[in-house]
Design an enzyme around this catalytic site. Structure first.
Site, PDB file in Angstrom:
ATOM      1  N   LEU A 175      31.640  36.628 111.044  1.00 42.24           N
ATOM      2  CA  LEU A 175      30.273  36.361 110.253  1.00 42.24           C
ATOM      3  C   LEU A 175      30.013  37.496 109.425  1.00 42.24           C
ATOM      4  CD1 LEU A 175      28.282  34.073 109.905  1.00 42.24           C
ATOM      5  CD2 LEU A 175      26.835  35.224 111.811  1.00 42.24           C
TER       6      LEU A 175
ATOM      7  N   TYR B 102      25.138  49.115 103.952  1.00 44.50           N
ATOM      8  CA  TYR B 102      26.310  48.388 104.709  1.00 44.50           C
ATOM      9  C   TYR B 102      26.710  48.947 105.592  1.00 44.50           C
ATOM     10  CZ  TYR B 102      30.157  45.267 104.970  1.00 44.50           C
ATOM     11  OH  TYR B 102      31.313  44.352 105.450  1.00 44.50           O
TER      12      TYR B 102
ATOM     13  N   LYS C  83      26.511  47.713 109.737  1.00 45.84           N
ATOM     14  CA  LYS C  83      28.051  47.440 110.611  1.00 45.84           C
ATOM     15  C   LYS C  83      27.831  48.194 111.746  1.00 45.84           C
ATOM     16  CE  LYS C  83      29.743  44.135 108.244  1.00 45.84           C
ATOM     17  NZ  LYS C  83      29.754  42.895 108.702  1.00 45.84           N
TER      18      LYS C  83
END
Length: 215
Positions: A73, A125, A129
């Site tokens: 996802l 980003y 993560k």
């Protein structure tokens, strides 16, 4: 094995469904999605699609039962519109599914992260993560496998900048530069996910870059 997947409308997720379709070790696959995915025609009977609203886990968490939860996802800031909704998809929705899996006794999770993931990163980003990795680890799955692939080769690539960056990295690799960042086909990542789900690897295992191909 019974698998649960989230993120099945993305590039890796679609390839994962194809891999699972032809793998006899996976007898049933529950696909949790926001919209109908493109299912493989081969062995279609093993797929059970559930259209869910990730904002309301109380309506779908009972569906997250089985032997392994696969998560590919994720979205881009451009698709999401801004950082906040991107975080909600990449972090909050994944975490909600993982929590449901743990509550329901799912022993394994295999998840796609990113090369360079780090909760302390100055890049949004990579920070995002890294944070989801840490939050998944905190759930204490008996077996948690995190894949950190480099740039992915999608067919077809959706964005011009994505195509350009992949071509640049491919060119650099012809000269032996940045070998650990060599772009990787999404199908190769999907195959690795299925392989790793069938192995016994207690605790948290992180597979980085080109090691994914031989994992």
């Amino acid at each position: 094995m019974k698998a649960i997947t989230i993120g099945s409308t993305g590039a890796v997720g679609r390839d994962l469904l194809t891999v699972l379709a032809s793998d006899p070790d996976f007898e049933r696959v529950d696909v949790l999605v926001r919209r109908l995915p493109q299912l493989p025609s081969e062995h279609a009977e093993k797929f059970h699609v559930h259209i869910i609203d990730f904002e309301h886990p109380e309506t779908w968490k009972s569906l997250v039962t089985g032997d392994v939860l696969f998560s590919s996802l994720g979205t881009s800031k451009k698709q999401a519109g801004s950082k906040q909704p991107q975080w909600r998809v990449d972090h909050d929705y994944q975490l909600a599914a993982a929590k449901a899996a743990r509550e329901n006794g799912v022993p394994k999770m295999v998840v796609i992260s990113s090369l360079g993931a780090d909760p302390a990163s100055s890049f949004f980003y990579l920070q995002m993560k890294g944070k989801i990795e840490k939050d998944l680890e905190a759930l204490h799955f008996p077996e948690l496998t995190i894949l950190r692939p480099p740039s992915l080769i999608r067919h077809p690539a959706k964005r011009f900048t994505e195509t350009l960056s992949v071509k640049l990295l491919q060119t650099l690799n012809t000269f032996g530069l940045l070998s650990r960042m060599k772009p990787m086909p999404t199908l190769s990542v999907a195959r690795a996910m299925a392989r790793l789900a069938k192995r016994e690897a207690k605790g948290t295992n992180i597979v980085i870059g080109q090691k994914i191909l031989s994992a």
